[in-house]
Design a protein around this motif. Structure first.
Motif, PDB file in Angstrom:
ATOM      1  N   GLU A 313       0.819  -1.212   0.000  1.00 46.59           N
ATOM      2  CA  GLU A 313       0.000   0.000   0.000  1.00 46.59           C
ATOM      3  C   GLU A 313       0.857   1.267   0.000  1.00 46.59           C
ATOM      4  OE1 GLU A 313      -2.542  -0.576   3.365  1.00 46.59           O
ATOM      5  OE2 GLU A 313      -4.045  -1.688   2.194  1.00 46.59           O
ATOM      6  N   LEU A 314       2.092   1.171   0.489  1.00 46.22           N
ATOM      7  CA  LEU A 314       3.012   2.307   0.450  1.00 46.22           C
ATOM      8  C   LEU A 314       3.792   2.382  -0.870  1.00 46.22           C
ATOM      9  CD1 LEU A 314       4.679   2.449   4.019  1.00 46.22           C
ATOM     10  CD2 LEU A 314       2.989   4.020   3.049  1.00 46.22           C
ATOM     11  N   GLN A 315       3.443   1.515  -1.824  1.00 50.90           N
ATOM     12  CA  GLN A 315       4.180   1.436  -3.087  1.00 50.90           C
ATOM     13  C   GLN A 315       5.660   1.147  -2.827  1.00 50.90           C
ATOM     14  OE1 GLN A 315       2.680   1.885  -6.369  1.00 50.90           O
ATOM     15  NE2 GLN A 315       0.953   1.437  -5.031  1.00 50.90           N
ATOM     16  N   ALA A 316       5.907   0.287  -1.831  1.00 56.04           N
ATOM     17  CA  ALA A 316       7.272  -0.004  -1.406  1.00 56.04           C
ATOM     18  C   ALA A 316       7.700  -1.422  -1.743  1.00 56.04           C
ATOM     19  CB  ALA A 316       7.410   0.247   0.094  1.00 56.04           C
ATOM     20  N   ALA A 317       6.996  -2.055  -2.675  1.00 60.87           N
ATOM     21  CA  ALA A 317       7.360  -3.400  -3.107  1.00 60.87           C
ATOM     22  C   ALA A 317       7.858  -3.360  -4.546  1.00 60.87           C
ATOM     23  CB  ALA A 317       6.152  -4.337  -2.998  1.00 60.87           C
ATOM     24  N   SER A 318       9.156  -3.640  -4.748  1.00 63.20           N
ATOM     25  CA  SER A 318       9.659  -3.739  -6.117  1.00 63.20           C
ATOM     26  C   SER A 318       9.000  -4.910  -6.833  1.00 63.20           C
ATOM     27  CB  SER A 318      11.175  -3.922  -6.115  1.00 63.20           C
ATOM     28  OG  SER A 318      11.824  -2.872  -5.443  1.00 63.20           O
ATOM     29  N   GLU A 319       8.850  -6.031  -6.098  1.00 62.02           N
ATOM     30  CA  GLU A 319       8.137  -7.191  -6.617  1.00 62.02           C
ATOM     31  C   GLU A 319       7.333  -7.824  -5.498  1.00 62.02           C
ATOM     32  OE1 GLU A 319      10.062  -9.820  -9.717  1.00 62.02           O
ATOM     33  OE2 GLU A 319      11.836  -9.097  -8.641  1.00 62.02           O
ATOM     34  N   VAL A 320       6.168  -8.366  -5.854  1.00 63.56           N
ATOM     35  CA  VAL A 320       5.335  -9.129  -4.930  1.00 63.56           C
ATOM     36  C   VAL A 320       5.341 -10.567  -5.426  1.00 63.56           C
ATOM     37  CG1 VAL A 320       3.049  -9.376  -3.894  1.00 63.56           C
ATOM     38  CG2 VAL A 320       3.887  -7.096  -4.530  1.00 63.56           C
ATOM     39  N   LEU A 321       5.879 -11.466  -4.627  1.00 65.45           N
ATOM     40  CA  LEU A 321       6.144 -12.839  -5.077  1.00 65.45           C
ATOM     41  C   LEU A 321       5.574 -13.874  -4.118  1.00 65.45           C
ATOM     42  CD1 LEU A 321       9.928 -12.499  -6.031  1.00 65.45           C
ATOM     43  CD2 LEU A 321       7.988 -12.519  -7.611  1.00 65.45           C
ATOM     44  N   SER A 322       5.273 -15.044  -4.641  1.00 66.92           N
ATOM     45  CA  SER A 322       4.949 -16.177  -3.786  1.00 66.92           C
ATOM     46  C   SER A 322       6.203 -16.600  -3.031  1.00 66.92           C
ATOM     47  CB  SER A 322       4.430 -17.348  -4.624  1.00 66.92           C
ATOM     48  OG  SER A 322       5.468 -17.915  -5.392  1.00 66.92           O
ATOM     49  N   LEU A 323       6.007 -17.252  -1.920  1.00 67.72           N
ATOM     50  CA  LEU A 323       7.139 -17.673  -1.108  1.00 67.72           C
ATOM     51  C   LEU A 323       8.090 -18.567  -1.891  1.00 67.72           C
ATOM     52  CD1 LEU A 323       8.448 -17.649   1.715  1.00 67.72           C
ATOM     53  CD2 LEU A 323       7.047 -19.644   2.283  1.00 67.72           C
ATOM     54  N   SER A 324       7.545 -19.447  -2.702  1.00 68.82           N
ATOM     55  CA  SER A 324       8.389 -20.383  -3.441  1.00 68.82           C
ATOM     56  C   SER A 324       9.221 -19.711  -4.525  1.00 68.82           C
ATOM     57  CB  SER A 324       7.525 -21.483  -4.063  1.00 68.82           C
ATOM     58  OG  SER A 324       6.581 -20.937  -4.966  1.00 68.82           O
ATOM     59  N   ASP A 325       8.832 -18.492  -4.953  1.00 71.50           N
ATOM     60  CA  ASP A 325       9.589 -17.776  -5.982  1.00 71.50           C
ATOM     61  C   ASP A 325      10.681 -16.873  -5.411  1.00 71.50           C
ATOM     62  OD1 ASP A 325       8.242 -18.878  -8.099  1.00 71.50           O
ATOM     63  OD2 ASP A 325       6.816 -17.235  -8.315  1.00 71.50           O
ATOM     64  N   ILE A 326      10.636 -16.619  -4.115  1.00 70.25           N
ATOM     65  CA  ILE A 326      11.592 -15.672  -3.527  1.00 70.25           C
ATOM     66  C   ILE A 326      13.029 -16.182  -3.573  1.00 70.25           C
ATOM     67  CG2 ILE A 326      12.255 -14.539  -1.363  1.00 70.25           C
ATOM     68  CD1 ILE A 326       9.275 -14.082  -0.829  1.00 70.25           C
ATOM     69  N   PRO A 327      13.328 -17.457  -3.255  1.00 68.82           N
ATOM     70  CA  PRO A 327      14.737 -17.880  -3.277  1.00 68.82           C
ATOM     71  C   PRO A 327      15.431 -17.686  -4.627  1.00 68.82           C
ATOM     72  CG  PRO A 327      13.420 -19.485  -2.091  1.00 68.82           C
ATOM     73  CD  PRO A 327      12.456 -18.524  -2.718  1.00 68.82           C
ATOM     74  N   ALA A 328      14.746 -18.007  -5.706  1.00 72.19           N
ATOM     75  CA  ALA A 328      15.361 -17.844  -7.023  1.00 72.19           C
ATOM     76  C   ALA A 328      15.674 -16.379  -7.311  1.00 72.19           C
ATOM     77  CB  ALA A 328      14.446 -18.412  -8.104  1.00 72.19           C
ATOM     78  N   ARG A 329      14.770 -15.500  -6.874  1.00 69.89           N
ATOM     79  CA  ARG A 329      15.019 -14.071  -7.095  1.00 69.89           C
ATOM     80  C   ARG A 329      16.208 -13.602  -6.244  1.00 69.89           C
ATOM     81  NH1 ARG A 329      12.939 -13.441 -10.547  1.00 69.89           N
ATOM     82  NH2 ARG A 329      10.931 -12.372 -10.596  1.00 69.89           N
ATOM     83  N   ILE A 330      16.325 -14.123  -5.034  1.00 67.76           N
ATOM     84  CA  ILE A 330      17.484 -13.774  -4.199  1.00 67.76           C
ATOM     85  C   ILE A 330      18.777 -14.198  -4.890  1.00 67.76           C
ATOM     86  CG2 ILE A 330      18.674 -14.224  -2.013  1.00 67.76           C
ATOM     87  CD1 ILE A 330      15.920 -14.583  -0.723  1.00 67.76           C
ATOM     88  N   ARG A 331      18.788 -15.421  -5.418  1.00 66.43           N
ATOM     89  CA  ARG A 331      20.002 -15.908  -6.087  1.00 66.43           C
ATOM     90  C   ARG A 331      20.359 -15.045  -7.283  1.00 66.43           C
ATOM     91  NH1 ARG A 331      17.648 -21.033  -4.784  1.00 66.43           N
ATOM     92  NH2 ARG A 331      16.677 -21.115  -6.848  1.00 66.43           N
TER      93      ARG A 331
END
Length: 339
Positions: A313-331
């Protein structure tokens, strides 16, 4: 709200029942062991179960696993075991949160009852998650994760209710080749931080430790913010700050995120996970303002969507992801080095 109490102490059950009813809850069942607790959870379908660990006939770990398998309902582990990972084993079995069991003399303490009330309300908002494996990008961000590949110098992560399992899912999918260190604030009861770090170490190949004052964690390392102080970043080092709680939390996610944003700027990755309230939302906004990148857990996979929702709501999310997609994005963002 309908509560089931599972504890082998008749005195504890009686005092807790009175306290919870005075706080406005309806105690619909009492059980002295895990087997009876499982049967009552199946038959009564309460809104929340309060579960002791050490009980006869069937312990709380087994009862939690059976309930979450056969008749899932939010479970709060009520444990006096501060010095071992048993409570977090219950979390791995499906419990949503942990609360420290004080001495019986403290059960009528208004401060304890109020904290218990907040835990129960947060747990009642949780839901059992079936991961969809898909997320979506927040619109309007000029810089993509692909453009940021390998640029991150530090990862900061925040979570509250439902966080232990979410964090373990992420860290289990990461290895020691990860090119950045991670600093984590997980809202916990006082006394559970050391056992949380011990339990989490068993879930990941990353090196996990409690944070202390000194250098930020290096690649492939995770530091857990200790309870009772704020963990902040100053000059590429961790400092433990004994200032007032923020959002009734100490450590607070916002303290970590905002301080790290001021130091790392565009080289910071912030990750905000499940939890009640709004801690971390303003910190995510500071990360974006300083040129960093944020990943926020989506509604479909967050046990409690309060903290992620506040950041979105603060427009502070670069991406909104499912939990299972977060590790790949971190890598992708952190890169790595050959083992």
């Amino acid at each position: 709200m309908r509560i089931l109490l599972v504890d082998d102490s008749a005195l504890a059950r009686g005092i807790l029942k009175v306290g919870l009813e005075q706080a406005g809850f309806q105690v619909v069942g009492l059980a002295s062991n895990g087997q009876t607790g499982y049967e009552l959870a199946r038959d009564l379908v309460p809104d929340v179960v309060i579960m002791d660990i050490n009980m006869p006939v069937m312990d709380g770990l087994t009862a939690t696993q059976k309930i979450m398998s056969d008749c899932p309902v939010p479970i709060i582990v009520f444990s006096s075991q501060l010095d071992g990972p048993a409570s977090f084993s219950a979390i791995a079995n499906g419990a949503i949160d942990i609360m420290h069991k004080p001495s019986i003399a403290e059960y009528n303490n208004p401060v304890f009852i109020e904290e218990f009330r907040k835990k129960i309300i947060a747990a009642s908002e949780a839901k059992r998650i079936f991961f969809s494996g898909s997320g979506f990008s927040s619109p309007g961000r000029a810089v993509s994760a692909h453009d940021r590949a390998g640029t991150i110098g530090l990862v900061v992560m925040g979570a509250s209710t439902g966080g232990p399992v979410a964090v373990s899912e992420i860290l289990a999918a990461l290895g020691p080749e990860l090119g950045s260190g991670i600093v984590l604030v997980q809202h916990l009861e006082c006394g559970f931080d050391a056992s949380y770090a011990e339990w989490l170490q068993g879930q990941t190949r990353l090196k996990v430790s409690l944070a202390s004052e000194g250098p930020v964690p290096g690649p492939g390392c995770v530091m857990i913010a200790p309870v009772g102080v704020h963990t902040v970043i100053s000059g590429n080092s961790i400092q433990l700050e004994d200032s007032d709680p923020l959002f009734n939390q100490k450590p607070a996610v916002d303290k970590l995120f905002s301080s790290a944003a001021a130091v790392y700027g565009s080289r910071l990755l912030g990750i905000l996970l499940t939890g009640m309230g709004s801690d971390g939302a303003a910190g995510c906004a500071d990360i974006i303002r300083c040129g960093g990148y944020t990943l926020v857990q989506n509604k479909e996979t967050a046990s409690v969507f309060g903290m992620p929702k506040a950041a979105i709501e603060l427009q502070a999310a670069s991406e909104v992801l499912s939990l299972s997609d977060i590790p790949a994005r971190i890598r992708t963002l952190c890169g790595g080095f050959p083992l």
